[in-house]
Structure formats: C-alpha cells, structure tokens
Design a protein around this motif. Structure first.
Motif, PDB file in Angstrom:
ATOM      1  N   UNK A 226     -13.444  12.138  -8.833  1.00 21.62           N
ATOM      2  CA  UNK A 226     -12.960  11.693 -10.155  1.00 21.62           C
ATOM      3  C   UNK A 226     -14.079  11.079 -10.976  1.00 21.62           C
ATOM      4  N   UNK A 227     -15.337  11.373 -10.590  1.00 21.41           N
ATOM      5  CA  UNK A 227     -16.429  10.920 -11.474  1.00 21.41           C
ATOM      6  C   UNK A 227     -16.698  12.076 -12.459  1.00 21.41           C
ATOM      7  N   UNK A 228     -17.529  11.776 -13.451  1.00 16.23           N
ATOM      8  CA  UNK A 228     -17.922  12.856 -14.363  1.00 16.23           C
ATOM      9  C   UNK A 228     -16.948  13.049 -15.512  1.00 16.23           C
ATOM     10  N   UNK A 229     -17.240  14.067 -16.321  1.00 14.95           N
ATOM     11  CA  UNK A 229     -16.476  14.272 -17.554  1.00 14.95           C
ATOM     12  C   UNK A 229     -15.298  15.221 -17.351  1.00 14.95           C
ATOM     13  N   UNK A 230     -14.323  15.040 -18.213  1.00 14.87           N
ATOM     14  CA  UNK A 230     -13.113  15.862 -18.183  1.00 14.87           C
ATOM     15  C   UNK A 230     -13.387  17.225 -18.810  1.00 14.87           C
ATOM     16  N   UNK A 231     -14.359  17.228 -19.758  1.00 15.06           N
ATOM     17  CA  UNK A 231     -14.621  18.485 -20.467  1.00 15.06           C
ATOM     18  C   UNK A 231     -13.798  18.570 -21.730  1.00 15.06           C
ATOM     19  N   UNK A 232     -13.370  17.385 -22.248  1.00 14.78           N
ATOM     20  CA  UNK A 232     -12.611  17.355 -23.511  1.00 14.78           C
ATOM     21  C   UNK A 232     -13.101  16.154 -24.304  1.00 14.78           C
ATOM     22  N   UNK A 233     -12.843  16.166 -25.628  1.00 11.26           N
ATOM     23  CA  UNK A 233     -13.201  14.970 -26.413  1.00 11.26           C
ATOM     24  C   UNK A 233     -11.914  14.332 -26.932  1.00 11.26           C
ATOM     25  N   UNK A 234     -11.929  13.000 -27.067  1.00 10.01           N
ATOM     26  CA  UNK A 234     -10.724  12.322 -27.567  1.00 10.01           C
ATOM     27  C   UNK A 234     -10.817  12.168 -29.089  1.00 10.01           C
ATOM     28  N   UNK A 235      -9.811  11.558 -29.650  1.00  9.96           N
ATOM     29  CA  UNK A 235      -9.720  11.414 -31.108  1.00  9.96           C
ATOM     30  C   UNK A 235     -10.893  10.591 -31.652  1.00  9.96           C
TER      31      UNK A 235
ATOM     32  N   UNK B 273     -14.450  12.630 -23.007  1.00  8.54           N
ATOM     33  CA  UNK B 273     -13.594  11.882 -22.082  1.00  8.54           C
ATOM     34  C   UNK B 273     -14.101  12.032 -20.649  1.00  8.54           C
ATOM     35  N   UNK B 274     -14.097  10.905 -19.926  1.00  4.84           N
ATOM     36  CA  UNK B 274     -14.396  10.959 -18.499  1.00  4.84           C
ATOM     37  C   UNK B 274     -13.095  11.396 -17.806  1.00  4.84           C
ATOM     38  N   UNK B 275     -13.213  11.951 -16.616  1.00  8.59           N
ATOM     39  CA  UNK B 275     -11.982  12.323 -15.892  1.00  8.59           C
ATOM     40  C   UNK B 275     -11.070  11.096 -15.763  1.00  8.59           C
ATOM     41  N   UNK B 276     -11.696   9.941 -15.464  1.00 10.97           N
ATOM     42  CA  UNK B 276     -10.875   8.747 -15.241  1.00 10.97           C
ATOM     43  C   UNK B 276     -10.295   8.158 -16.528  1.00 10.97           C
ATOM     44  N   UNK B 277     -10.882   8.503 -17.679  1.00 10.06           N
ATOM     45  CA  UNK B 277     -10.246   8.100 -18.955  1.00 10.06           C
ATOM     46  C   UNK B 277      -8.864   8.746 -19.030  1.00 10.06           C
ATOM     47  N   UNK B 278      -8.846  10.039 -18.686  1.00  9.61           N
ATOM     48  CA  UNK B 278      -7.607  10.822 -18.808  1.00  9.61           C
ATOM     49  C   UNK B 278      -6.599  10.381 -17.748  1.00  9.61           C
TER      50      UNK B 278
END
Ligand code: AHG
Ligand code: MN
Ligand code: MN
Ligand code: MN
Length: 348
Positions: free
Chosen positions: A56-65, A70-75
């Motif tokens: 669960x480290x690293x980026x999700x591959x999406x941007x937020x508003x 977004x980091x995976x853990x942001x989501x």
C-alpha cells in the motif's frame, strides 16, 4: 471507600466520551460519530504501519480535485473514514480532501451531523514511514440536505448538492468538535468537544485509546518554528524579515530552532506540546498558500484556541473565515499565542 485509585482505573476514549455525554457536553448521537471516527483511525493506523507489507505504498495512479497525485493510502483511508461514518448512521453529510464535492450519506437515520476530514495528512511521508495523520471536524447541519444526491442531466450541481455545500461551508467558529489522529512512534488521538483538549494514546496490546494528555495547553511562547523554507524566495518581504529575525541569536545567543516534518499533524502536535509556531504562508506560486480551510486549518485552529493558542491567516482569526467553497485554501500561522501575535505584527 478507599481513595487509592486501582491501577486498572484507566480512562479509555470510550469511557471519556460516555462521561462527556453523561455531563451533557455532547449528545448520544455525537458520541457515536466520534466513536466511529476513532474506529476509522485505528484501522488507518494499522494500514499505515503495515503499508510496505501489504503493498500500500506508492501512488494510486489518479489525481484528486486538488490536482495532487493520490497515494494508494489517500484513497484507502478515505474509504475507511467514509464507511465508518456511513455505518454510524448519525452522519448526514461528509466532505473530504479526496472527494470532489460533499456527499449526502444515505444510511443516516439520526443526528445528521456534518463531518469534514483529511483522511491522510502528510501522505508524501508514507513511503518513508515518517509521521502522518488524519484530521476531522464536526458541525451541526444548517439545513436539511436531501439524501439522494446526484447530478442532474446536464451535470450541473443540482439543488441537493448545493444544499450539501451550504451545510459544509460553515466557519470554524461553528465547530462542535475537531481533532486529529497522529500515526507516529505512538498513535495519538487528540480532540476537543469544546471544553479543552485531550490526548489518547493507542495501546496496541488491546486496541484502545487510553487518556494520556488530560488537558493540553500550548505554552504561550516557544522557540521552534516550522515553515518550509524552500519557499523562502517566493514569500512576501515582511515574512522574510520575520523569518530572518527568528535566526538572530539576540542577547540570549540562542536563535529559534527549525523543525519541519512535512506533515501538518506531526508539526502541529509538537507545537501543541512544546510551543512555537507552524506556518504555511501564501507565496508567489500559490496565492492562498497550500492548506485547506475546511479540513486542515479550521479544525487545527479550533484545537489551538481550545488549548490557549491561536490560529491565524496572518491577519484574521481562522475560525472567523466563512468558506466560499469546499476546497478553499488559506495561509495558516498557528501555535503559541505570543508567537502568532508576533508574526501578525510583522505582516501588518
Ligand atoms: P496532505 O498530505 O493531506 O495533502 O497535506 C499535506 C500538507 C501538510 O500536511 C504539510 O504540512 C504540507 O502539506 C507540506 O507541504 P510542503 O511539502 O509543500 O511543505
Ligand atoms: Mn493531499
Ligand atoms: Mn493534509
Ligand atoms: Mn490528505
């Protein structure tokens, strides 16, 4: 009866909340909302501490508003926070750093509270296992917000969505409760329901938050400043002068110390306990600074004031600022009263 306190008379967050309810400071519904938030924070704490193990480290591959990667853990922490609040049945509307617009909670059947939150603050620290946190604020609904929220055919925000935005965009002076949970060497939940600030440390042996800070008071001054000086050349001249003067050893021969974690929760928690000032100023690139009023600056300013400190945008009390839109940014200077007032004089 023996007055000696038994060693087992520990005060857990659950027990403390029930005491606040018993004494009428909060009602049963708000007690349940706060319990659901503490559950979300326990779940996020364990996700954060095992991030490297569960990929669960690293980026999700999406941007937020906000335009942030977004980091995976942001989501994931946004989903954890949202589902705990939904299942509380007492939350009417939620607004999150990670949601474009506020959402009405269909499962709400009582209480109808409005909860704003930053599910994972300082998420750039995640991969290096440096302190992060979650921040929340709770408001009473200002007007009915109908449940089924969807965009109408042309995608414009329909009336219900507008109602939700009105409910969420309240000044911090309306806050009923605010708090943060810091995920660091200890997991510490710090909150206020309007009668002081209390800290609870998670005991991993049995997964309960135990009262460890029975009434936090920010020292009236402190020689620690937390600013990202990488932006120094982008700052106003008056602010540069303020920062330069902090470095002057002066008659004591001791300048201020610089401490910057890159996580508002970590920097603010240290400021609450040791005193000093945290600042995220506006600069030439970002006209209103970086931090968001609704779920970062207002909740932290509520806590600062409850602990005898101050939260300012450099000129105004943060809690007096009425948000115009959900993700509005404001400059933030927060911490010891004397330190914030000194800064405000420089910026006058
Ligand atoms: P978030 O991770 O929720 O987007 O917030 C990050 C904020 C705050 O936590 C921190 O103090 C600040 O961004 C750090 O910004 P810089 O890296 O620009 O100093
Ligand atoms: Mn972010
Ligand atoms: Mn944040
Ligand atoms: Mn965040």
């Amino acid at each position: 009866t023996s007055s000696k306190k038994s060693q087992y008379e520990i005060q857990t967050l659950t027990g403390w909340l029930l005491k606040q309810e018993q004494s009428g400071v909060i009602d049963a519904e708000l007690t349940i909302v706060l319990s659901s938030i503490s559950l979300a924070c326990k779940q996020i704490a364990s996700l954060v501490q095992r991030a490297g193990i569960s990929n669960l480290t690293g980026v999700q591959g999406a941007t937020n508003v906000q335009g942030e990667d977004q980091k995976k853990l942001d989501v994931v922490s946004n989903e954890v926070f949202s589902s705990c609040l939904r299942s509380s049945g007492r939350t009417g509307i939620i607004a999150s750093e990670e949601e474009d617009i506020p959402v009405a909670v269909e499962e709400s059947y009582s209480g109808n509270y409005v909860v704003v939150f930053d599910p994972l603050d300082g998420s750039s620290n995640i991969d290096a296992a440096v302190s992060t946190g979650s921040i929340f604020g709770i408001y009473r609904p200002t007007e009915e917000c109908l449940a089924n929220l969807d965009d109408d055919e042309n995608g414009a925000l329909n009336q219900q969505a507008q109602n939700c935005i009105v409910n969420v965009c309240q000044p911090g002076s309306n806050l009923l409760s605010a708090g943060y949970c810091m995920y660091s060497s200890s997991v510490i939940m710090v909150l206020s329901v309007g009668n002081g600030v209390y800290g609870f440390t998670l005991d991993p042996l049995y997964g309960e938050f135990v009262l460890t800070h029975n009434g936090i008071k920010i020292p009236s001054k402190g020689k620690i400043y937390a600013f990202n000086e990488g932006n120094y050349q982008l700052w106003d001249d008056k602010l540069k002068k303020y920062i330069d003067d902090l470095k002057d050893p002066g008659p004591t021969g001791k300048p201020y110390s610089a401490r910057y974690i890159g996580s508002l929760v970590g920097d603010f928690h240290r400021t609450m306990l040791y005193g000093g000032i945290y600042g995220y100023p506006r600069d030439k690139k970002s006209k209103n600074g970086k931090l968001r009023l609704l779920y970062e600056c207002a909740p932290m300013s509520f806590l600062a004031e409850q602990a005898g400190g101050k939260g300012s945008d450099g000129h105004r009390r943060v809690l007096d600022i009425h948000p115009e839109e959900v993700h509005q940014r404001v400059p933030l200077f927060i911490g010891s009263t004397e330190e914030v007032e000194k800064l405000e004089k420089y910026l006058a």
